[in-house]
Design a protein around this motif. Structure first.
Motif, PDB file in Angstrom:
ATOM      1  N   UNK A 112       0.911  -1.335  -0.095  1.00  0.00           N
ATOM      2  CA  UNK A 112       0.093  -0.111   0.003  1.00  0.00           C
ATOM      3  C   UNK A 112       1.019   1.382  -0.042  1.00  0.00           C
ATOM      4  N   UNK A 113       0.294   2.323  -0.524  1.00  0.00           N
ATOM      5  CA  UNK A 113       0.947   3.463  -0.514  1.00  0.00           C
ATOM      6  C   UNK A 113       0.837   4.208   0.984  1.00  0.00           C
ATOM      7  N   UNK A 188       4.324 -21.161   6.309  1.00  0.00           N
ATOM      8  CA  UNK A 188       3.724 -22.211   5.936  1.00  0.00           C
ATOM      9  C   UNK A 188       2.414 -22.425   6.732  1.00  0.00           C
ATOM     10  N   UNK A 189       1.395 -22.690   6.006  1.00  0.00           N
ATOM     11  CA  UNK A 189      -0.066 -23.361   6.494  1.00  0.00           C
ATOM     12  C   UNK A 189      -0.357 -24.455   5.780  1.00  0.00           C
ATOM     13  N   UNK A 190      -0.658 -25.422   6.799  1.00  0.00           N
ATOM     14  CA  UNK A 190      -0.935 -26.771   6.302  1.00  0.00           C
ATOM     15  C   UNK A 190       0.173 -27.423   5.571  1.00  0.00           C
ATOM     16  N   UNK A 191       1.401 -27.244   6.284  1.00  0.00           N
ATOM     17  CA  UNK A 191       2.399 -27.662   5.213  1.00  0.00           C
ATOM     18  C   UNK A 191       2.752 -27.282   3.963  1.00  0.00           C
ATOM     19  N   UNK A 192       1.989 -26.120   3.631  1.00  0.00           N
ATOM     20  CA  UNK A 192       2.375 -25.408   2.169  1.00  0.00           C
ATOM     21  C   UNK A 192       2.772 -23.919   2.491  1.00  0.00           C
ATOM     22  N   UNK A 193       3.843 -23.781   1.541  1.00  0.00           N
ATOM     23  CA  UNK A 193       4.348 -22.522   1.538  1.00  0.00           C
ATOM     24  C   UNK A 193       3.133 -21.289   1.329  1.00  0.00           C
ATOM     25  N   UNK A 194       3.052 -20.118   2.032  1.00  0.00           N
ATOM     26  CA  UNK A 194       2.144 -19.176   1.536  1.00  0.00           C
ATOM     27  C   UNK A 194       2.774 -18.013   1.519  1.00  0.00           C
ATOM     28  N   UNK A 195       2.258 -17.147   0.775  1.00  0.00           N
ATOM     29  CA  UNK A 195       2.935 -15.598   0.501  1.00  0.00           C
ATOM     30  C   UNK A 195       3.034 -14.679   1.799  1.00  0.00           C
ATOM     31  N   UNK A 196       4.105 -14.087   1.952  1.00  0.00           N
ATOM     32  CA  UNK A 196       4.207 -13.166   3.103  1.00  0.00           C
ATOM     33  C   UNK A 196       3.370 -12.009   3.320  1.00  0.00           C
ATOM     34  N   UNK A 197       2.809 -11.329   4.351  1.00  0.00           N
ATOM     35  CA  UNK A 197       2.200 -10.211   4.475  1.00  0.00           C
ATOM     36  C   UNK A 197       3.456  -9.170   3.876  1.00  0.00           C
ATOM     37  N   UNK A 198       2.757  -8.228   3.621  1.00  0.00           N
ATOM     38  CA  UNK A 198       3.400  -6.926   3.312  1.00  0.00           C
ATOM     39  C   UNK A 198       4.259  -6.333   4.633  1.00  0.00           C
ATOM     40  N   UNK A 199       5.277  -6.070   4.680  1.00  0.00           N
ATOM     41  CA  UNK A 199       6.103  -5.697   5.778  1.00  0.00           C
ATOM     42  C   UNK A 199       6.696  -4.500   5.626  1.00  0.00           C
ATOM     43  N   UNK A 200       6.591  -3.836   4.370  1.00  0.00           N
ATOM     44  CA  UNK A 200       7.231  -2.353   4.272  1.00  0.00           C
ATOM     45  C   UNK A 200       6.455  -1.393   4.535  1.00  0.00           C
ATOM     46  N   UNK A 201       5.184  -1.755   4.493  1.00  0.00           N
ATOM     47  CA  UNK A 201       4.116  -0.480   4.568  1.00  0.00           C
ATOM     48  C   UNK A 201       2.986  -0.953   5.841  1.00  0.00           C
ATOM     49  N   UNK A 202       2.344  -1.928   5.409  1.00  0.00           N
ATOM     50  CA  UNK A 202       1.114  -2.234   5.844  1.00  0.00           C
ATOM     51  C   UNK A 202       1.243  -2.646   7.393  1.00  0.00           C
ATOM     52  N   UNK A 203       2.344  -3.484   7.810  1.00  0.00           N
ATOM     53  CA  UNK A 203       2.841  -3.983   8.853  1.00  0.00           C
ATOM     54  C   UNK A 203       3.872  -3.183   9.519  1.00  0.00           C
ATOM     55  N   UNK A 204       4.392  -2.285   9.071  1.00  0.00           N
ATOM     56  CA  UNK A 204       5.549  -1.495   9.303  1.00  0.00           C
ATOM     57  C   UNK A 204       5.415  -0.925  10.822  1.00  0.00           C
TER      58      UNK A 204
END
Length: 308
Positions: A112-113, A188-204
């Motif tokens: 996100x901006x 991982x969720x359920x043993x499978x890789x999952x995309x990361x949350x945005x850590x540069x802006x949304x979860x900064x």
């Protein structure tokens, strides 16, 4: 009955300066079968709020901001409804701002901006007047990270790298997205890789830090030994500022203060998509516990079993 196990990740238990348990297990990435090692960095999720709190306190010690400043001093075009909110309110979750469930229009995995994100936060009325209630709020810590940027004149991730991680010797830690970084665990969720949350802006400021297990153990020396901060700031970090509504528990600045597994503790857990984390210091026994895992599922009995 078998002892609960950690399927993938790192578990460290120390008493004083002696390591009692050091366990590294499972795959850092199931797709490549690369193993977790002591050098693997994991998202520590909401434990990141402690780093944001220390960043604010460092700037307050230097006179660059005040804990009772109107937060509007450090944010562009804040709404009138935020006029009574201060950094202290944001640090203690007493600002009235909501948590992610109050902002369903935000996709935690979508970049996100920055100013548009603030506008989304501003568009949802506070749940209560500042200082009159307690409601856990990751968006409040995003605002704190923006305040750190404005007060320091540096990007938030750079401030943490230079003023927090480097002085503590946390050489494996960083804030923000992991693109181009080595030794990072995939969630991982359920043993499978999952995309990361945005850590540069949304979860900064709210859930953006990556640590090795050893670095997070070192981090607990900030409350344990008063490292990095002066005595007054170190004391305010883990003071029981705001009751959470759970018996015997309060919130400090980025730390829960109360009992954990039957023992007095300062602690925080973390839960990002595909990751879970826990960091706790038990003052009476001088034990420190760190659990970092790159999977969404963890046996809730693991903590109790390790501390018995």
């Amino acid at each position: 009955m078998p002892k609960p196990s950690l399927d993938r990740g790192v578990l460290l238990l120390a008493q004083g300066d002696e390591i009692l348990t050091s366990r590294v297990t499972g795959a850092a990435d199931a797709a490549t079968a690369s193993p977790c090692t002591p050098a693997t960095r994991f998202q520590i999720a909401s434990i990141s709020k402690q780093m944001a709190a220390v960043a604010v306190l460092l700037l307050a010690e230097r006179g660059a901001l005040r804990l009772d400043d109107p937060i509007g001093r450090w944010l562009p075009d804040p709404p009138a409804a935020w006029s009574g909110i201060t950094p202290h309110h944001l640090l203690t979750h007493t600002s009235g701002l909501g948590h992610w469930e109050e902002y369903p229009m935000i996709d935690l995995a979508e970049p996100a901006e920055p100013d548009k994100l603030l506008a989304v936060f501003a568009g949802v009325p506070p749940l209560f007047a500042p200082g009159t209630g307690w409601h856990y709020s990751s968006p409040g810590y995003v605002l704190l990270a923006r305040a750190v940027e404005r007060a320091s004149g540096r990007p938030y991730a750079a401030f943490l790298a230079e003023e927090v991680f480097a002085p503590l010797g946390m050489t494996g830690s960083f804030a923000g997205g992991a693109a181009g970084r080595d030794d990072v665990a995939t969630g991982h969720e359920g043993g499978r890789p999952v995309p990361s949350w945005d850590l540069d802006t949304v979860s900064m400021g709210a859930g953006d830090v990556w640590c090795t297990g050893a670095d997070l153990l070192t981090w607990l020396d900030v409350p344990r030994r008063g490292r990095l901060l002066g005595p007054a700031a170190a004391a305010v970090l883990t003071a029981p500022h705001a009751p959470t509504g759970r018996p015997g528990e309060a919130y400090g600045y980025g730390f829960f203060v109360g009992r954990l597994a039957g023992e007095r503790a300062v602690h925080h857990s973390g839960d990002n998509g595909g990751y879970k984390a826990l960091a706790a210091w038990f003052p009476d026994s001088d034990r420190r516990l760190v659990v970092l895992t790159n999977q969404a599922e963890i046996d809730p009995a693991l903590l109790k079993a390790e501390l018995e």
